[in-house]
Design an enzyme around this catalytic site. Structure first.
Site, mmCIF file in Angstrom:
data_model
loop_
_atom_site.group_PDB
_atom_site.id
_atom_site.type_symbol
_atom_site.label_atom_id
_atom_site.label_comp_id
_atom_site.label_asym_id
_atom_site.label_seq_id
_atom_site.Cartn_x
_atom_site.Cartn_y
_atom_site.Cartn_z
ATOM 1 N N SER A 120 -74.448 72.888 -41.551
ATOM 2 C CA SER A 120 -73.313 73.802 -41.334
ATOM 3 C C SER A 120 -72.004 73.186 -41.547
ATOM 4 O O SER A 120 -70.803 73.943 -41.630
ATOM 5 C CB SER A 120 -73.226 74.339 -39.985
ATOM 6 N N LYS A 159 -69.904 74.883 -44.353
ATOM 7 C CA LYS A 159 -68.987 76.019 -44.026
ATOM 8 C C LYS A 159 -67.260 75.398 -44.176
ATOM 9 O O LYS A 159 -66.490 76.342 -44.350
ATOM 10 C CB LYS A 159 -69.110 76.492 -42.643
ATOM 11 N N SER A 218 -70.123 78.903 -35.941
ATOM 12 C CA SER A 218 -70.701 78.642 -37.071
ATOM 13 C C SER A 218 -71.822 79.918 -37.594
ATOM 14 O O SER A 218 -72.763 79.618 -37.962
ATOM 15 C CB SER A 218 -71.771 77.178 -36.776
ATOM 16 N N LYS A 268 -66.084 70.462 -37.784
ATOM 17 C CA LYS A 268 -67.135 71.184 -37.798
ATOM 18 C C LYS A 268 -68.436 70.463 -37.600
ATOM 19 O O LYS A 268 -68.581 69.321 -38.049
ATOM 20 C CB LYS A 268 -67.372 71.929 -39.316
#
Length: 443
Positions: free
Chosen positions: A73, A76, A137, A263
């Site tokens: 993730s 992203k 997320s 993130k």
């Protein structure tokens, strides 16, 4: 469905209990002392890692930094960059209502993955989906945004590939906008790629992605620093707790490290990843850890390793300012052509900063000067020339410390400018110099 809800309930209970215990001082991530963060003792328990200065890209620590690994993730961040770019260009707006396509809807219903359940016959604002993508997320949410930007997942992924390529990342493997495996997005999987294809970048590449998004869209930190927020899906609300547990008030927070982004990423192939950033003492660094241990959904290993890495930087380097308008020995002037003066004094145009290892003095900094050949005529700066022109590049190095940067340079490069207007000499001076040079060369 009952199993999924029960699992989610108990996971939330464990995380909440851990966070409460940490804030109460009952339990916390083991804190790292200065004595344990020397480079020889760091021994990060990760597959790869890197620490860099957010402004200059100076690399302060690296382990297998060029090895391409699954980023999950953390993908992203690339997707959100493109969303923010579309907003800046007027192609999207924060309050614009976006409908949910069937593929994004299907993914959003899978609560075994990180998601906010979206409704088919409901629209969401770009801002809602943006917040869900960064804070929680949410995979279906970022897929919906990708469709809003490009019209399809494939076109958006192609856009992701082009973006990172423009940054100099030539070997990126990108297949999904969310970071899910190709076979986890149903009919939205990237055509022609294997079902088990996963997004891959190196730690160095991820640091560059973070550097770019912080440079061009620093307001992202206003969202990545939010610890909790509710998402209204139209009929119910989802409590979103940020997966970055190093934020203030969460279970892996450390008062000496005011982390405010960016993130996380987790998958079977990736393990536990985290691209983090901290702003401390007036400057910002970016860290990336990849392939940390992930034994359970409450495993804090990636944050423990990040804390060790951040502490290493602050305990072993000194943030040193290089003021604007400095002169450097053996790099303080350039010759002129037909100027009143034979040389022009040059200085660095802007101030900057450099991290020096403890024990290394700013006196160890030296510079080499390369002229801007576009301004040269017959071996010198062509007169006349206005004051403050970019007349060359100063390349700084440090005796006793090897420098390296995200752009591949081993020097800190600064723009050099002339401190005074270069006036043209009159015809008699020019003729006199020519005669003198003629006889000097003759004998």
């Amino acid at each position: 469905m009952l199993f999924k809800r029960t699992k989610k309930f108990f996971l939330g209970l464990v995380v909440a209990t851990t966070a409460f215990a940490a804030s109460a001082g009952i339990f916390s991530v083991p804190q790292v002392s200065a004595d344990s963060t020397n480079v020889q003792d760091l021994n990060l328990d990760v597959k790869s890692a890197i620490a860099v200065d957010a402004k200059t890209g100076q690399i302060l620590y690296a382990k297998n930094e060029n090895q391409a690994l699954p980023i999950a993730s953390m993908s992203k961040l690339i997707s959100i960059y493109l969303v923010l770019q579309a907003i800046k260009e007027g192609k999207l707006s924060w309050n614009q209502k976006v409908s949910v396509d069937s593929d994004s809807y299907e993914v959003s219903q899978d609560t075994t993955m990180s998601n906010v359940p979206l409704l088919k016959n409901h629209t969401y604002t770009v801002k809602q989906l943006y917040q869900a993508s960064l804070i929680y997320s949410a995979n279906g949410a970022v897929m919906t945004l990708a469709n809003a930007v490009s019209g399809s997942q494939k076109k958006f992924v192609d856009k992701m590939r082009s973006l990172v390529k423009s940054w100099g990342i030539k070997d990126a493997e990108l297949y999904t906008s969310s970071g899910l495996d190709n076979d986890q997005v149903g009919n939205a999987k990237y055509p022609g790629a294997s079902s088990d294809a996963v997004n891959k970048l190196s730690a160095k590449d991820m640091a560059l992605v973070a550097e770019k998004i912080l440079k061009y869209y620093p307001d992202i930190l206003k969202t990545t620093s939010i610890t909790k927020m509710k998402f209204n899906n139209g009929t119910s609300e989802t409590e979103m707790e940020n997966w970055n547990w190093m934020l203030k008030g969460l279970s892996s927070a450390y008062t000496e490290l005011p982390v405010d982004g960016l993130k996380t990423g987790t998958s079977d192939s990736a393990g536990a990843d985290f691209t983090g950033t901290v702003h401390k003492d007036g400057h910002r660094i970016i860290t990336v850890v990849m392939g940390a241990q992930h034994t359970s959904d409450t495993d804090m290993s990636r944050f423990t390793q990040t804390q060790k890495l951040m502490s290493y930087v602050y305990n072993n380097f000194t943030y040193t300012k290089i003021a604007a308008n400095q002169t450097f020995k053996k790099a303080s002037s350039l010759p002129t052509f037909h100027g009143k003066k034979l040389t022009a004094k040059v200085v660095n145009q802007k101030s900057t900063n450099i991290w020096l290892k403890n024990g290394v003095s700013s006196k160890n900094i030296s510079a080499k000067l390369a002229a801007n050949k576009k301004l040269y005529k017959n071996g010198g700066l062509g007169a006349p020339l206005a004051k403050g022109k970019n007349v060359g590049t100063l390349s700084l190095s440090v005796k006793g410390q090897q420098l390296s940067f995200l752009n591949g340079s081993t020097k800190l490069k600064l723009a050099a400018v002339n401190t005074q207007k270069i006036e043209k000499a009159n015809i008699f001076v020019i003729m006199g110099r020519s005669i003198k040079n003629f006889f000097s060369n003759l004998f």
